[in-house]
Design a protein around this motif. Structure first.
Motif, PDB file in Angstrom:
ATOM      1  N   VAL A  63       0.853  -1.186   0.000  1.00  0.00           N
ATOM      2  CA  VAL A  63       0.000   0.000   0.000  1.00  0.00           C
ATOM      3  C   VAL A  63       0.889   1.236   0.000  1.00  0.00           C
ATOM      4  O   VAL A  63       1.645   1.442   0.940  1.00  0.00           O
ATOM      5  CB  VAL A  63      -0.919   0.043   1.236  1.00  0.00           C
ATOM      6  N   PRO A  64       0.858   2.011  -1.075  1.00  0.00           N
ATOM      7  CA  PRO A  64       1.624   3.253  -1.037  1.00  0.00           C
ATOM      8  C   PRO A  64       0.811   4.361  -0.384  1.00  0.00           C
ATOM      9  O   PRO A  64      -0.375   4.507  -0.679  1.00  0.00           O
ATOM     10  CB  PRO A  64       1.856   3.556  -2.512  1.00  0.00           C
ATOM     11  N   ILE A  65       1.413   5.080   0.530  1.00  0.00           N
ATOM     12  CA  ILE A  65       0.784   6.283   1.080  1.00  0.00           C
ATOM     13  C   ILE A  65       1.635   7.444   0.587  1.00  0.00           C
ATOM     14  O   ILE A  65       2.810   7.503   0.875  1.00  0.00           O
ATOM     15  CB  ILE A  65       0.744   6.259   2.617  1.00  0.00           C
ATOM     16  N   GLY A  66       1.064   8.335  -0.136  1.00  0.00           N
ATOM     17  CA  GLY A  66       1.805   9.451  -0.682  1.00  0.00           C
ATOM     18  C   GLY A  66       2.196   9.208  -2.105  1.00  0.00           C
ATOM     19  O   GLY A  66       1.900   8.150  -2.646  1.00  0.00           O
TER      20      GLY A  66
ATOM     21  N   HIS B  47      -1.619  12.443  -0.291  1.00  0.00           N
ATOM     22  CA  HIS B  47      -2.583  11.640   0.468  1.00  0.00           C
ATOM     23  C   HIS B  47      -3.220  12.562   1.507  1.00  0.00           C
ATOM     24  O   HIS B  47      -2.545  13.438   2.044  1.00  0.00           O
ATOM     25  CB  HIS B  47      -1.844  10.475   1.152  1.00  0.00           C
TER      26      HIS B  47
END
Lengths: 335, 408
Positions: free
Chosen positions: B9-12, B15
């Motif tokens: 899961v990529p955050i950014g 976001h």
């Protein structure tokens, strides 16, 4: 089919359309009031009450994007399914003195099932949208749904069971019967406490049904950027927002019908058309008061819970409170 | 759950839970975080390079704009670095005014952070409440300095504006306001059960990790490390004060190093700052506010200066260090800024380990990251726009090469 029944059939379809449109308008209006009240409690000005309508029209002219890796028919079908099932609940709920359109053919148990469908549609839409965020959101929605069903069903069973003990001949799960004989009049002091506990349970289940703070975990803007709804845009998102608005009315109307079905007209010994008008207006006042306590007040007063915490709240604490309510009402009957 | 079920899961970089661009690559199993890889470098603006093409006074303007919130801390540290390099004495009155501005900035920064943290928890009422409380200090800063955000107050050898007699009652009014409102802040943040349930035992940074990763500011103090530049190496007007580093055990009697402890430290520091401002106001010395009021003469003097200088300041987020090397030129030969977030960056890794997805926003926010301050280097191929990551060994090799080049 005779001529008379065709006319009734056509009239019913017409009435259903009127109720659907009215339900949507009322839902958006209640959303506007909810936002305004929340803003006032947070010492902001807040948007005008017509803002949800403006949002809806804006979304309708926006592009409706379907992600490449989504399953289009589920992705597009989910919002329609959610809205239709929510609106159909309106046909089974009496609005104050106005009886339910299909009151004779459906009861509280049907409503409980219909209430689950928008959540299932949301899960299906989330999983089919092909985004990691939406998948996490859909998993959370499933967990949350399984958690709040038990307390909700406890309320329904208890109310029906107690009514059955008092009037064995009645169709006990029909909302008309339940609102004609509110629980408060059937029980003694102990049962009164039990009924209060059941009311509390319903008030706490509602934020999860409406996915608002503290139980907006599947959408969780700051964590999942919208979660199940992250890929939805344009018309589909507008339909989900309508679903939510109508659901707000449904949950509030359900609370009013089950716990506060009292009318104001008999107090002033009114009758006829005037009484109906006054009672209908009084019903809307009750609706907004209930929305204030079930949605607005809760969402400005607390922080969002985590999914495991929310599960514990529903499956353990709230189920316990609901069952305690059941126990009190049962003990009240035995004593 | 086994490792095989983990998903990425990529955050950014963009976001809702991030105030500034930065990428986190998570590996998640169910709702548990298995590993996290930080990938900064999305917010590099080349400020140090720009500084090397400007004269010292112009750099103050740039230093203020490294960060929108630490807009007193960076020029404070920079001015101290230049004064250190050129041997400039700052008049006592200017030192006191500098400290007053720096502490007012701390009040606004901590209250702003508290609001952001509440928003990350989905508690928007507290966001609006705390930002409303913050307005008072913003108004005061505007009255004293003329600006709400970039104060334009610092100058080599002093400050640019004096605090006049007429302004003092207004400052006292703000001090009283925060003393009144402080109890409310404590109630809202430290006694609220729904904040406690989301922050206690979440994002724990142990005492050992805090020391090992050299974290600074409230992040390290919440883990029980009594580290505060104002206490350890008192400077400016802080030398006249007796400042003690605030650790959470003052309030609760124990140190857990979790997010809740970081809230405690920041809330208590608001009160500490109010007291510092009050002390400075009561003991404000008379006299000049600038050692050299004529900027042209100051620049001429700085052009003759040669040497290195380091300026340190305890910014709201921790220790900020500026390094300046003057070499008898109009521009500094080297200007290096090290923001507190740079030190605190790696403490995210132990904090986020084994936490839930729902904890990510609040744990990220809990060190009060300032990516704009922190992003000092990005390696980009100018033709392909591909970013590159250097390993520790490669970086060391490059440093050795550069040192050899400079020694020649």
């Amino acid at each position: 089919m005779s001529g008379g029944s065709i006319i009734i059939f056509v009239l019913k379809i017409f009435a259903a359309l009127v109720i659907a449109i009215f339900g949507i308008v009322l839902g958006l209006f209640c959303k506007g009031i909810d936002r305004k009240l929340a803003a006032m409690m947070q010492s902001r000005v807040g948007p005008p009450i017509r803002q949800p309508f403006l949002d809806f029209f804006k979304l309708m002219i926006k592009e409706n994007i379907v992600p490449d890796n989504a399953v289009p028919w589920i992705f597009n079908g989910a919002p329609i399914l959610a809205l239709v099932s929510t609106i159909s609940i309106l046909f089974y709920i009496p609005f104050g003195p106005i009886p339910a359109l299909l009151g004779n053919s459906g009861d509280l148990i049907l409503i409980a099932y219909l209430l689950a469908i928008p959540a299932i549609a949301l899960v299906a839409g989330g999983f089919s949208s092909g985004s990691t965020y939406a998948s996490i959101g859909a998993q959370r929605e499933m967990v949350l749904m399984m958690s709040y069903e038990l307390p909700l069903v406890t309320i329904i069973i208890t109310l029906g069971w107690r009514l059955n003990l008092a009037y064995p001949g009645l169709k006990v799960f029909s909302l008309a019967a339940l609102s004609a004989n509110p629980i408060w009049g059937l029980v003694g002091p102990l049962g009164f406490i039990g009924a209060l506990l059941l009311l509390f349970t319903l008030v706490i289940v509602t934020p999860a049904e409406l996915s608002i703070v503290p139980f907006d975990i599947p959408e969780a803007e700051t964590e999942l950027a919208g979660g199940v709804l992250v890929e939805y845009s344009g018309r589909n998102l507008a339909l989900f927002q309508l679903t939510n608005a109508v659901k707000m009315v449904v949950m509030a109307a359900l609370t009013v019908a089950l716990f506060f079905p009292y009318n104001i007209a008999p107090l002033f010994s009114l009758s006829g058309a005037l009484a109906s008008v006054i009672d209908t207006l009084f019903f809307f006042v009750k609706l907004i008061v209930v929305i204030f306590f079930e949605a607005t007040f809760i969402r400005v007063a607390v922080a969002r819970l985590k999914i495991d915490q929310a599960s514990v709240v529903y499956l353990i604490f709230l189920s316990a409170i609901g069952l305690l309510g059941l126990l009190f009402i049962a003990m009240d009957y035995i004593i | 759950m086994s490792k095989s079920t983990a998903y990425k899961v990529p955050i950014g970089p963009i976001h809702p839970s991030l105030e500034e661009p930065m990428t986190f690559n998570f590996e998640i199993a169910g709702e548990r975080i298995q590993s996290v890889d930080l990938a900064p470098g999305d917010n590099h603006r080349g400020i140090e390079f720009m500084g090397r093409n400007r004269n010292i006074v112009q750099i103050i303007y740039l230093a203020e704009r490294i960060c929108g919130i630490c807009s007193a801390s960076h020029p404070f540290a920079f001015c101290r670095a230049v004064e250190n390099a050129a041997g400039i004495e700052v008049p006592p009155r200017a030192e006191y005014i500098r400290v007053i501005i720096a502490e007012l900035e701390r009040i606004h920064s901590h209250i702003l952070w508290a609001g952001v943290a509440a928003h990350e928890l989905g508690f928007d009422s507290v966001l609006y409440l705390s930002w409303k409380v913050r307005e008072e200090v913003m108004d005061l800063l505007e009255i004293i300095t003329g600006n709400r955000v970039n104060y334009g107050m610092f100058m080599i050898g002093g400050v640019r504006r004096d605090i006049t007699e007429q302004q003092i009652p207004r400052i006292r009014k703000t001090i009283e306001y925060y003393k009144d409102v402080y109890q409310k802040l404590e109630d809202v943040f430290l006694d609220d059960p729904s904040i406690a349930v989301r922050t206690k035992n979440v994002g724990v940074l142990t005492y050992e990790d805090a020391l090992r990763l050299a974290s600074v500011g409230p992040t390290t103090r919440a883990s029980g490390v009594k580290k505060d530049v104002r206490q350890d190496q008192p400077y400016s007007a802080y030398a006249d004060l007796d400042i003690k580093a605030i650790t959470p055990d003052i309030h609760t009697g124990e140190v857990n190093g979790d997010v809740y402890d970081r809230i405690i430290v920041r809330v208590l520091e608001v009160l500490q700052s109010v007291q510092i401002v009050e002390y400075c106001l009561n003991h404000l010395p008379e006299g000049e506010i600038l050692s050299e009021p004529k900027i042209a003469k100051l620049l001429a003097n700085l052009k003759k200066a040669k040497g290195e200088g380091v300026g340190r300041h305890e910014a709201p987020r921790g220790e900020v260090i500026h390094y300046v090397k003057l070499n008898e030129l109009e521009n500094p030969e080297v200007w290096k800024a090290r923001a507190p977030t740079y030190n605190n960056l790696m403490s995210w890794v132990p904090m986020l380990q084994n936490q839930e997805v729902a904890d990510i926003p609040i744990v990220i926010a809990s060190i009060d990251p300032c990516i704009g301050c922190m992003d000092r280097v990005t390696l980009t191929d100018s033709e392909t726009y591909k970013q590159q990551v250097l390993t520790r060994e490669e970086l060391r090799q490059l440093s050795i090469e550069k040192t050899r080049r400079m020694l020649k």
